[in-house]
Design an enzyme around this catalytic site. Structure first.
Site, PDB file in Angstrom:
ATOM      1  N   THR A 124     -47.522 -30.614  -5.393  1.00  0.00           N
ATOM      2  CA  THR A 124     -48.308 -29.889  -4.394  1.00  0.00           C
ATOM      3  C   THR A 124     -48.020 -30.370  -2.972  1.00  0.00           C
ATOM      4  O   THR A 124     -47.679 -31.547  -2.772  1.00  0.00           O
ATOM      5  CB  THR A 124     -49.815 -30.093  -4.689  1.00  0.00           C
ATOM      6  OG1 THR A 124     -50.589 -29.663  -3.570  1.00  0.00           O
ATOM      7  CG2 THR A 124     -50.149 -31.553  -4.954  1.00  0.00           C
ATOM      8  N   ASP A 125     -48.213 -29.482  -2.019  1.00  0.00           N
ATOM      9  CA  ASP A 125     -48.048 -29.886  -0.611  1.00  0.00           C
ATOM     10  C   ASP A 125     -49.114 -30.896  -0.177  1.00  0.00           C
ATOM     11  O   ASP A 125     -48.988 -31.542   0.862  1.00  0.00           O
ATOM     12  CB  ASP A 125     -48.047 -28.664   0.328  1.00  0.00           C
ATOM     13  CG  ASP A 125     -49.329 -27.840   0.299  1.00  0.00           C
ATOM     14  OD1 ASP A 125     -50.272 -28.192  -0.421  1.00  0.00           O
ATOM     15  OD2 ASP A 125     -49.373 -26.814   1.016  1.00  0.00           O
ATOM     16  N   GLU A 126     -50.178 -31.021  -0.986  1.00  0.00           N
ATOM     17  CA  GLU A 126     -51.271 -31.921  -0.588  1.00  0.00           C
ATOM     18  C   GLU A 126     -50.859 -33.391  -0.611  1.00  0.00           C
ATOM     19  O   GLU A 126     -51.542 -34.235  -0.037  1.00  0.00           O
ATOM     20  CB  GLU A 126     -52.502 -31.698  -1.473  1.00  0.00           C
ATOM     21  CG  GLU A 126     -53.010 -30.281  -1.354  1.00  0.00           C
ATOM     22  CD  GLU A 126     -54.488 -30.115  -1.669  1.00  0.00           C
ATOM     23  OE1 GLU A 126     -55.174 -31.116  -1.890  1.00  0.00           O
ATOM     24  OE2 GLU A 126     -54.935 -28.959  -1.681  1.00  0.00           O
ATOM     25  N   TYR A 148     -57.694 -36.118  -5.830  1.00  0.00           N
ATOM     26  CA  TYR A 148     -56.735 -35.192  -6.447  1.00  0.00           C
ATOM     27  C   TYR A 148     -55.317 -35.429  -5.909  1.00  0.00           C
ATOM     28  O   TYR A 148     -54.377 -35.654  -6.687  1.00  0.00           O
ATOM     29  CB  TYR A 148     -57.150 -33.733  -6.186  1.00  0.00           C
ATOM     30  CG  TYR A 148     -56.007 -32.757  -6.349  1.00  0.00           C
ATOM     31  CD1 TYR A 148     -55.433 -32.529  -7.601  1.00  0.00           C
ATOM     32  CD2 TYR A 148     -55.453 -32.098  -5.240  1.00  0.00           C
ATOM     33  CE1 TYR A 148     -54.350 -31.668  -7.744  1.00  0.00           C
ATOM     34  CE2 TYR A 148     -54.381 -31.232  -5.382  1.00  0.00           C
ATOM     35  CZ  TYR A 148     -53.835 -31.020  -6.637  1.00  0.00           C
ATOM     36  OH  TYR A 148     -52.762 -30.181  -6.779  1.00  0.00           O
ATOM     37  N   LYS A 152     -51.839 -36.752  -7.737  1.00  0.00           N
ATOM     38  CA  LYS A 152     -50.564 -36.008  -7.797  1.00  0.00           C
ATOM     39  C   LYS A 152     -49.443 -36.839  -7.169  1.00  0.00           C
ATOM     40  O   LYS A 152     -48.319 -36.864  -7.680  1.00  0.00           O
ATOM     41  CB  LYS A 152     -50.689 -34.658  -7.080  1.00  0.00           C
ATOM     42  CG  LYS A 152     -51.533 -33.625  -7.810  1.00  0.00           C
ATOM     43  CD  LYS A 152     -51.008 -33.280  -9.197  1.00  0.00           C
ATOM     44  CE  LYS A 152     -49.760 -32.404  -9.184  1.00  0.00           C
ATOM     45  NZ  LYS A 152     -49.358 -32.033 -10.574  1.00  0.00           N
TER      46      LYS A 152
HETATM   47  O1  DAU Z   1     -52.126 -26.813  -1.267  1.00  0.00           O
HETATM   48  C1  DAU Z   1     -51.928 -26.720  -2.663  1.00  0.00           C
HETATM   49  C2  DAU Z   1     -53.246 -26.955  -3.334  1.00  0.00           C
HETATM   50  O2  DAU Z   1     -54.041 -25.802  -3.085  1.00  0.00           O
HETATM   51  C3  DAU Z   1     -53.143 -27.231  -4.820  1.00  0.00           C
HETATM   52  O3  DAU Z   1     -52.437 -28.425  -5.017  1.00  0.00           O
HETATM   53  C4  DAU Z   1     -54.538 -27.380  -5.417  1.00  0.00           C
HETATM   54  O4  DAU Z   1     -54.446 -27.554  -6.805  1.00  0.00           O
HETATM   55  C5  DAU Z   1     -55.337 -26.140  -5.094  1.00  0.00           C
HETATM   56  O5  DAU Z   1     -56.658 -26.314  -5.556  1.00  0.00           O
HETATM   57  C6  DAU Z   1     -55.338 -25.864  -3.612  1.00  0.00           C
HETATM   58  O6  DAU Z   1     -56.116 -26.857  -2.920  1.00  0.00           O
HETATM   59  P1  DAU Z   1     -57.163 -26.467  -1.782  1.00  0.00           P
HETATM   60  O7  DAU Z   1     -58.195 -27.524  -1.705  1.00  0.00           O
HETATM   61  O8  DAU Z   1     -56.460 -26.099  -0.524  1.00  0.00           O
HETATM   62  O9  DAU Z   1     -57.735 -25.107  -2.441  1.00  0.00           O
HETATM   63  P2  DAU Z   1     -59.192 -24.485  -2.462  1.00  0.00           P
HETATM   64  O10 DAU Z   1     -59.041 -23.105  -2.980  1.00  0.00           O
HETATM   65  O11 DAU Z   1     -60.179 -25.363  -3.131  1.00  0.00           O
HETATM   66  O12 DAU Z   1     -59.587 -24.413  -0.926  1.00  0.00           O
HETATM   67  C7  DAU Z   1     -58.811 -23.707   0.006  1.00  0.00           C
HETATM   68  C8  DAU Z   1     -59.462 -23.904   1.366  1.00  0.00           C
HETATM   69  O13 DAU Z   1     -60.725 -23.235   1.364  1.00  0.00           O
HETATM   70  C9  DAU Z   1     -59.758 -25.341   1.700  1.00  0.00           C
HETATM   71  O14 DAU Z   1     -59.572 -25.563   3.099  1.00  0.00           O
HETATM   72  C10 DAU Z   1     -61.229 -25.513   1.351  1.00  0.00           C
HETATM   73  C11 DAU Z   1     -61.806 -24.139   1.635  1.00  0.00           C
HETATM   74  N1  DAU Z   1     -62.931 -23.750   0.762  1.00  0.00           N
HETATM   75  C12 DAU Z   1     -62.771 -23.853  -0.588  1.00  0.00           C
HETATM   76  C13 DAU Z   1     -63.789 -23.528  -1.459  1.00  0.00           C
HETATM   77  C14 DAU Z   1     -63.622 -23.661  -2.944  1.00  0.00           C
HETATM   78  C15 DAU Z   1     -64.116 -23.252   1.303  1.00  0.00           C
HETATM   79  O15 DAU Z   1     -64.249 -23.118   2.547  1.00  0.00           O
HETATM   80  N2  DAU Z   1     -65.134 -22.946   0.452  1.00  0.00           N
HETATM   81  C16 DAU Z   1     -65.035 -23.080  -0.902  1.00  0.00           C
HETATM   82  O16 DAU Z   1     -66.019 -22.792  -1.623  1.00  0.00           O
END
Ligand code: DAU
Length: 334
Positions: A124-126, A148, A152
């Protein structure tokens, strides 16, 4: 040829399995999946009876299960199996270390013992951490900031150490934020879409100005295949969508596609702890292999909304039981 795909019942893994069965007739696929909360048999129901597909239930951290999956010999392993949700890693980090680091180690040991010819780690880019400006390149230092991403990164470092120490034939892909059909509804896109379809509000963290680089799941799966087939052993390849958007911008498209508005359907909630502000990838190494994302972002996002609208029977059962308990724990106090 026979390839082992781990975590093949997940979002990106199942897309990859379907791609192989469709476009690589010479390849048989073994899918090792622990069927934890995000491993969903419905994701591969359409190919479950394909004679080139075999399913083995088990965890990558269990050497016996790994042995059972590779008993007939495999030419390559592609490791999608992982705990992947940042918010869950903040609540309970341990499973992340177990699967993402120790599970990866178990697979590397199997590759070494059996002389398997390719091991591709889906990362992942993270792992690069927060990127205030510019774009991460593969040689950049790893500065993960969540349990997380640190897990990774630990997996990636094991993979590279096995290459240096035992000449294990490894490859790593580092993908950016992925969206599309069949994503477990804890992640931003499917959570927001399914809430909006239900006429419920969506919880936007902090000021919503965090930036992510969005990649369609079909493009992600194709990128992994390109790296597996054409990448240089020992190499790391960034797979970025090149679609940098703030969460607020993304949310606006989703609201519009669902016929909802910012004032009625967005709930501004406390920010994620240690929230990385921005990710961005330089994917020129992968582009040089001939891979380019094909799906235009806004179009892909709207098609994704349509998919969730048309496939309520896929996501409705997921938004119950364990999910509701997680949702309460994660959002009730925010
Ligand atoms: O960048 C790659 C990564 O993208 C993957 O390695 C991870 O497995 C994947 O979960 C994802 O990580 P993020 O933390 O970026 O994804 P998430 O969908 O949880 O959140 C995307 C963005 O949206 C992040 O800035 C947090 C924000 N968010 C997320 C959720 C779930 C919100 O504002 N509200 C929320 O309820």
């Amino acid at each position: 040829m026979r390839w082992l795909v781990t975590g093949g019942l997940g979002f990106i893994g199942s897309t990859f399995v379907r791609l192989l069965l469709r476009e690589r007739p010479e390849v048989e696929v073994v899918n090792l999946d622990a069927m934890t909360y995000a491993g969903n048999p419905a994701n591969l129901a359409d190919v479950a009876h394909d004679p080139r597909y075999r399913f083995v239930k088990g965890s990558i951290g269990d050497p016996t299960a790994v042995d059972a999956a590779i008993a007939d010999g495999v030419d390559a392993i592609v490791n999608f199996a992982a705990e992947t949700h940042v918010d869950r890693s903040i609540l309970e980090p341990e499973a992340f270390l177990r699967t993402d680091i120790l599970g990866t180690h178990t697979l590397l040991e199997a590759v070494r013992a059996r002389g398997i010819r390719r091991f591709l780690q889906v990362s992942t880019d993270e792992v690069y951490g927060d990127v205030p400006s510019g774009a991460s390149r593969e040689g950049d230092p790893l500065r993960p900031r969540s349990p997380y991403s640190a897990s990774k990164a630990g997996g990636d470092l094991q993979v590279l150490a096995y290459h240096a120490t035992y000449a294990t034939p490894v490859l790593i892909t580092r993908g950016s934020n992925t969206y599309g059909p069949r994503q477990y509804p804890e992640k931003l896109v499917p959570l927001f879409v399914t809430n909006l379809l239900d006429d419920a509000t969506v919880p936007l963290y902090g000021d919503g100005l965090q930036i992510r680089d969005w990649l369609h799941v079909d493009d992600h799966a194709r990128g992994i295949l390109s790296v597996l087939e054409r990448g240089e052993i020992g190499g790391v390849y960034n797979l970025g969508g090149g679609n940098l958007r703030t969460n607020l911008e993304l949310t606006r498209v989703l609201l519009d596609a669902c016929g909802r508005t910012m004032t009625t359907h967005v709930r501004h909630v406390a920010d994620r702890e240690g929230h990385d502000r921005r990710y961005a990838l330089d994917a020129s190494k992968a582009h040089a292999l001939g891979w380019q994302p094909q799906v235009a972002f806004e179009e892909g996002l709207r098609a994704t909304v349509r998919w969730y609208r048309d496939n309520e029977s896929w996501w409705r059962p997921l938004k119950s039981g364990e999910f509701l308990e997680y949702y309460r724990r994660q959002y009730a106090h925010r």
